[in-house]
Scaffold this motif. Structure first.
Motif, PDB file in Angstrom:
ATOM      1  N   GLU A  25       0.897  -1.154  -0.266  1.00 50.82           N
ATOM      2  CA  GLU A  25      -0.233  -0.091   0.000  1.00 50.82           C
ATOM      3  C   GLU A  25       0.808   1.122   0.341  1.00 50.82           C
ATOM      4  N   ILE A  26       1.935   1.111   1.116  1.00 54.80           N
ATOM      5  CA  ILE A  26       3.034   2.673   0.920  1.00 54.80           C
ATOM      6  C   ILE A  26       3.540   2.565  -0.216  1.00 54.80           C
ATOM      7  N   ILE A  27       4.086   1.479  -1.146  1.00 54.14           N
ATOM      8  CA  ILE A  27       5.076   1.523  -2.183  1.00 54.14           C
ATOM      9  C   ILE A  27       3.765   1.932  -3.724  1.00 54.14           C
ATOM     10  N   PHE A  28       2.388   1.640  -3.371  1.00 55.10           N
ATOM     11  CA  PHE A  28       1.683   2.013  -4.196  1.00 55.10           C
ATOM     12  C   PHE A  28       1.134   3.743  -4.163  1.00 55.10           C
ATOM     13  N   TRP A  29       1.145   4.028  -2.958  1.00 53.36           N
ATOM     14  CA  TRP A  29       0.991   5.552  -2.930  1.00 53.36           C
ATOM     15  C   TRP A  29       1.856   6.076  -3.681  1.00 53.36           C
ATOM     16  N   LEU A  30       3.390   5.599  -3.259  1.00 49.84           N
ATOM     17  CA  LEU A  30       5.025   6.650  -3.127  1.00 49.84           C
ATOM     18  C   LEU A  30       4.793   6.492  -5.545  1.00 49.84           C
ATOM     19  N   PHE A  31       4.526   5.366  -5.647  1.00 54.39           N
ATOM     20  CA  PHE A  31       4.474   5.244  -6.826  1.00 54.39           C
ATOM     21  C   PHE A  31       3.010   5.780  -7.398  1.00 54.39           C
TER      22      PHE A  31
END
Length: 322
Positions: A25-31
């Motif tokens: 989830e963190i990586i999704f929002w970061l990307f």
């Protein structure tokens, strides 16, 4: 041998960076944030250059092409990763994967060629200023960009055609967030010697052409700069090259760290370096050039003032209606 025998799988699975839902989830929002900022930043540079007549020069023509290439480069890899997260899927079809490889190679190499052309432009501007307008005429600028596009597309086509000749058997899991050519080669149950050979020969030549242009151009530039008597003149000359050198360092640092070695040596740890190359560099380019370039900042400021002015005029006319 027919296509069915060469390729016994219909697609691949992209594992991404983590199996943990919280980290995903963190990586999704970061990307997502990085992708949106990359799009907005590079589109603003394209808008500023297209609307400001003062920026209709060779240097900004090449910068506009670099921004366009970065928009396409980011769009090749990041959106598929974002869509897969939304759909709770990790799959990518065989055709999608080969298409990603083709366009990844195309736009990655295009960045390098444009950086090489921009280095040559800076060489002419600093070392041959009196002949700059004659040498860097619109015809030459268009030819340099068109030749770059042709070479990069042919190079990508070569590697993609070689890739589709390989057999992919039981293992179709890619430890990456997109179809990077090296992890794909490691999955093949065919002999990839010829693919690696083409990477080192043809790929090496495509790598060295812009790299040689950059090296030679800056060798001449620095030899010219050290002869400038005033410190102010040296500072001005170097300031025109600072942004370009920063981008060159990011780009070639990542390239040499990942792709100038056999595909068999590729590991999951190299994915972090690939992120710098595919995600970080395109988002840094607009900030590096806009923050260090007074002309770009002035053009963006003018666009902002014009938009505010138009908004006030619209509000005025709306307020006058009965």
């Amino acid at each position: 041998m027919n296509r069915e025998n060469r390729t016994s799988i219909s697609g691949f699975f992209l594992l991404g960076f983590s199996e943990l839902p919280e980290e995903q989830e963190i990586i999704f929002w970061l990307f997502l944030c990085v992708y949106l900022v990359t799009m907005v930043g590079n589109l603003l540079i394209l808008l500023a250059i297209s609307l400001d007549a003062h920026l209709h020069t060779p240097m900004y023509f090449f910068l506009a092409n670099l921004s366009f290439a970065d928009i396409c480069f980011s769009s090749v890899t990041i959106p598929k990763s974002l869509v897969n997260h939304i759909l709770r899927s990790k799959s990518i079809s065989y055709i999608e994967c080969m298409s990603q490889i083709y366009f990844f190679i195309t736009f990655a190499n295009m960045d390098g060629f444009l950086l090489g052309v921009m280095a040559y432009d800076r060489y002419v501007a600093i070392c041959r200023p009196l002949h700059y307008t004659t040498i860097m005429c619109p015809r030459l600028c268009i030819i340099l960009v068109m030749v770059s596009w042709v070479i990069t597309h042919l190079h990508a086509l070569l590697h993609t055609l070689l890739m589709v000749q390989l057999s992919f058997c039981a293992d179709n899991t890619i430890h990456h967030f997109f179809c990077d050519p090296y992890p794909i080669l490691k999955l093949s149950c065919s002999d990839t010697y010829f693919n690696d050979l083409m990477v080192f020969t043809v790929g090496g030549m495509v790598f060295m052409i812009p790299f040689t242009s950059i090296t030679i151009s800056y060798a001449y530039i620095f030899s010219k700069v050290v002869k400038i008597p005033s410190a102010q003149g040296i500072k001005k000359a170097l300031s025109t090259c600072g942004s370009h050198l920063t981008v060159v360092s990011l780009y070639y640092g990542a390239i040499m760290g990942i792709y100038l070695r056999p595909s068999s040596s590729y590991s999951a740890q190299d994915m972090a370096a690939t992120v710098i190359f595919t995600v970080v560099t395109p988002i840094f380019n607009p900030f590096i050039y806009s923050l260090r370039n007074q002309n770009i900042k002035a053009a963006l400021g003018k666009i902002k003032r014009d938009l505010l002015k138009d908004s006030r005029i619209t509000d005025f006319w709306i307020s006058q209606k009965p």
